[in-house]
Design an enzyme around this catalytic site. Structure first.
Site, PDB file in Angstrom:
ATOM      1  N   LYS A 178      -0.301  -0.904  -4.232  1.00 41.44           N
ATOM      2  CA  LYS A 178       0.634  -0.437  -3.056  1.00 41.44           C
ATOM      3  C   LYS A 178       1.873  -0.970  -3.159  1.00 41.44           C
ATOM      4  O   LYS A 178       2.585  -1.861  -3.197  1.00 41.44           O
ATOM      5  CB  LYS A 178       0.258  -1.061  -1.728  1.00 41.44           C
ATOM      6  CG  LYS A 178       0.429  -0.172  -0.553  1.00 41.44           C
ATOM      7  CD  LYS A 178       2.047  -0.005  -0.310  1.00 41.44           C
ATOM      8  CE  LYS A 178       2.511  -1.120   0.328  1.00 41.44           C
ATOM      9  NZ  LYS A 178       4.199  -0.680   0.329  1.00 41.44           N
ATOM     10  N   GLU A 254       3.682 -14.533  -5.319  1.00 41.84           N
ATOM     11  CA  GLU A 254       4.893 -14.808  -6.095  1.00 41.84           C
ATOM     12  C   GLU A 254       5.706 -14.250  -4.885  1.00 41.84           C
ATOM     13  O   GLU A 254       6.279 -13.168  -4.737  1.00 41.84           O
ATOM     14  CB  GLU A 254       4.926 -14.126  -7.352  1.00 41.84           C
ATOM     15  CG  GLU A 254       3.871 -14.770  -8.380  1.00 41.84           C
ATOM     16  CD  GLU A 254       3.961 -13.759  -9.558  1.00 41.84           C
ATOM     17  OE1 GLU A 254       4.387 -12.495  -9.855  1.00 41.84           O
ATOM     18  OE2 GLU A 254       3.292 -14.215 -10.664  1.00 41.84           O
ATOM     19  N   CYS A 288      13.761 -12.567  -8.222  1.00 40.70           N
ATOM     20  CA  CYS A 288      13.396 -13.505  -7.346  1.00 40.70           C
ATOM     21  C   CYS A 288      13.744 -14.996  -8.162  1.00 40.70           C
ATOM     22  O   CYS A 288      13.951 -15.963  -7.833  1.00 40.70           O
ATOM     23  CB  CYS A 288      12.061 -13.558  -7.426  1.00 40.70           C
ATOM     24  SG  CYS A 288      11.222 -13.276  -9.101  1.00 40.70           S
ATOM     25  N   GLU A 390      17.362 -17.203   1.666  1.00 42.33           N
ATOM     26  CA  GLU A 390      17.508 -16.257   0.537  1.00 42.33           C
ATOM     27  C   GLU A 390      18.273 -15.232   0.969  1.00 42.33           C
ATOM     28  O   GLU A 390      17.731 -14.750   2.130  1.00 42.33           O
ATOM     29  CB  GLU A 390      16.113 -16.083  -0.092  1.00 42.33           C
ATOM     30  CG  GLU A 390      16.020 -15.145  -0.942  1.00 42.33           C
ATOM     31  CD  GLU A 390      14.499 -14.380  -1.545  1.00 42.33           C
ATOM     32  OE1 GLU A 390      13.967 -13.894  -0.564  1.00 42.33           O
ATOM     33  OE2 GLU A 390      14.418 -14.357  -2.764  1.00 42.33           O
TER      34      GLU A 390
END
Ligand code: NAD
Length: 486
Positions: A178, A254, A288, A390
């Protein structure tokens, strides 16, 4: 001209769902395709096709056969290199130069790396001495998990997808992927490549859609999905974890990061300024592993901030299609709102703006795109939200430090723990500081230099588990220990 349709891929066929959503080019806001959304019954079709495939020819194939086909997938990606680059650039807005040197070559490399690794991977064996002297031999065999659900984000769509698909297939699993709703194109193009490379129908399936109450949730909730591997935001990881707990699936996560770069006064100044600039701004800060917190030893603080400002201001911002472009837009209008809200918050929290802080103007169609200026702040308290949360945009905060202990403590003062980079010419210090970082990966005098055999993952809010090399093979397979009494 009618808009292109991006369809689901189930059991070797492209399949239309009942609803559609728009695929938008972030460089100018134009709609480039209509994407067919998979409802719960299509997701179920994909899972059942994958289940049948893993019990069929693919499940019985030898390691050598699988490895050969994965090499063909890599070759076929390279044969359609330009198509993959164009699709990735249109979906993400990333510069064509970046997609050509990073995303697409790495996708091919992922298939080759895991095809080669599975051929030589060993398993444990133990000779067990028993009190009666008859003894036993233990050995493990590697078996596929079954159907693996793979859910991926938009920042490195093909790279991160193949990072999971390649080892999953190498281990004999079938997959239902997906991709992010923002970047559906390359996962779909990969379906064509899978067919060409002779991957049997049902082994690689693609379902399109969103997260909650859409394809993402239907996939993770499905009782015939045997494992879920996910890359994306930490909060989404938490939501997925809740859902998979009902059917007790192994997960590999992750997740997000708030990574630090630590710059010592004894660094190679120019190399470090270039390296840190890349660590902050690559892919418009949407990796990331990007550094959003830069800690610089006080003796070189002002000079370093100046150098970073110079780098940020010299980045060529423009159309992703131009070879000279170094900084494209962020992924979507909604994501730009988030990034700009942090620019505003930084001001409210008392930051000093060194450069950027707004939206660039082009006087062209790019003004309809989702660009944000590369931005540097100083002067925030370590407890400020802009230093803790973040942002995932082209932005960093730079703070001074006086001692090594202080730098280590500031870098580790986060709920995340994905990556860090240390910049020093003192090798002893490099080792010493790197080993104190509470993260999954630390670079010394470099950033984003990857060997696909090494463990990759995060601590804390940055993830669960490690992938890469044998870590991937161990996640994507069940080890069955066999104990034979001699
Ligand atoms: P996201 O979590 O919003 O979405 C990722 C994927 O999850 C998408 O495909 C989305 O549709 C799906 N999803 C969302 N909610 C879901 C749910 N409830 N159930 C099932 N699926 C769901 O992340 P994003 O915005 O696409 O990506 C950016 C984030 O990814 C950042 O936080 C970044 O740090 C992180 N990231 C981490 C790594 C890593 O290796 N650790 C790599 C790249 C990106």
């Amino acid at each position: 001209m009618p808009l292109k349709s991006i369809l689901n891929y189930i059991d070797g066929q492209f399949v239309r769902g009942t609803r559609e959503f728009a695929d938008v080019n972030p460089a100018d806001g134009s709609v480039i395709a209509q994407v067919s959304e998979a409802d719960e019954s299509l997701v179920d079709d994909a899972v059942q096709a994958a289940r049948k495939a893993v019990r069929g020819e693919w499940g019985r194939s030898t390691i050598r056969e699988r490895a050969a086909r994965l090499h063909k997938v890599a070759d076929a990606i390279e044969a359609r290199f330009d198509c993959f680059v164009a699709a990735e650039v249109a979906d993400t807005g990333k510069p064509v130069a970046l997609a050509s040197r990073l995303d697409v070559p790495r996708a091919a490399a992922n298939f080759r790396a895991f095809a080669d690794l599975i051929k030589t991977a060993g398993v444990e064996s133990f000779y067990t001495e028993t009190p009666d002297g008859k003894n036993a031999l233990n050995y493990a065999v590697r078996k596929p998990l079954g159907v693996v659900g793979i859910i991926t984000p938009w920042n490195l769509p093909l790279l991160l997808l193949t990072w999971k698909v390649a080892p999953a297939l190498a281990c004999g699993n079938s997959v239902v992927v997906k991709p992010s709703e923002e970047t559906p194109a390359t996962a779909t193009l990969l379906a064509e490549v899978m067919k060409q490379a002779g991957i049997p129908d049902g082994v690689y399936n693609v379902v399109h859609g969103f997260g909650p109450n859409s394809a993402g949730e239907f996939l993770t909730r499905h009782s015939d999905v045997n494992a879920v591997t996910f890359t994306g935001e930490s909060q989404t990881g938490a939501a997925i974890m809740k859902i998979v707990s009902a059917t007790v699936k192994p997960v590999s996560f992750e997740l997000g990061g708030k990574n630090a770069a630590i710059v010592f006064a004894d660094c190679d100044f120019e190399e470090t300024a270039n390296g840190v600039s890349e660590a902050v701004f690559l892919n418009t800060g949407q990796v990331c592993l990007c550094a959003e917190r830069v800690y610089v030893e006080r003796a070189i603080f002002d000079r370093f901030v100046d150098a970073l400002k110079g780098s940020a201001e010299s980045l060529h911002i423009g159309s992703p299609l131009e070879r000279k472009t170094e900084l494209g837009p962020v992924i979507s209008s909604q994501h730009r709102e988030k990034v700009l809200s942090y620019y505003k918050l930084a001001r409210e929290e008392g930051a000093t703006l060194i450069t950027g802080g707004g939206v660039p103007e082009f006087g062209s169609a790019l003004d309809e795109g989702f660009y944000a200026q590369p931005t540097i702040y100083t002067g925030l308290r370590e407890s400020a939200r802009c230093v803790k949360e973040e942002i995932f945009g082209p932005v960093c905060h730079v703070a001074p430090f006086d001692t090594e202990e202080e730098a280590v403590s500031m870098a580790n003062d986060t709920k995340y723990g994905f990556a860090a980079s240390i910049w020093t010419t003192n090798l002893k210090r490099g080792h010493r500081v790197a080993q104190q970082m509470n993260v999954g990966i630390t670079w010394v005098n470099c950033w984003f230099l990857r060997d696909l055999r090494t463990p990759f993952g995060g601590v804390g809010l940055s993830g669960i588990g490690r992938e890469g090399g044998m870590h991937s093979l161990n996640f994507y397979s069940e080890l069955n220990n066999i104990c034979i009494r001699l």
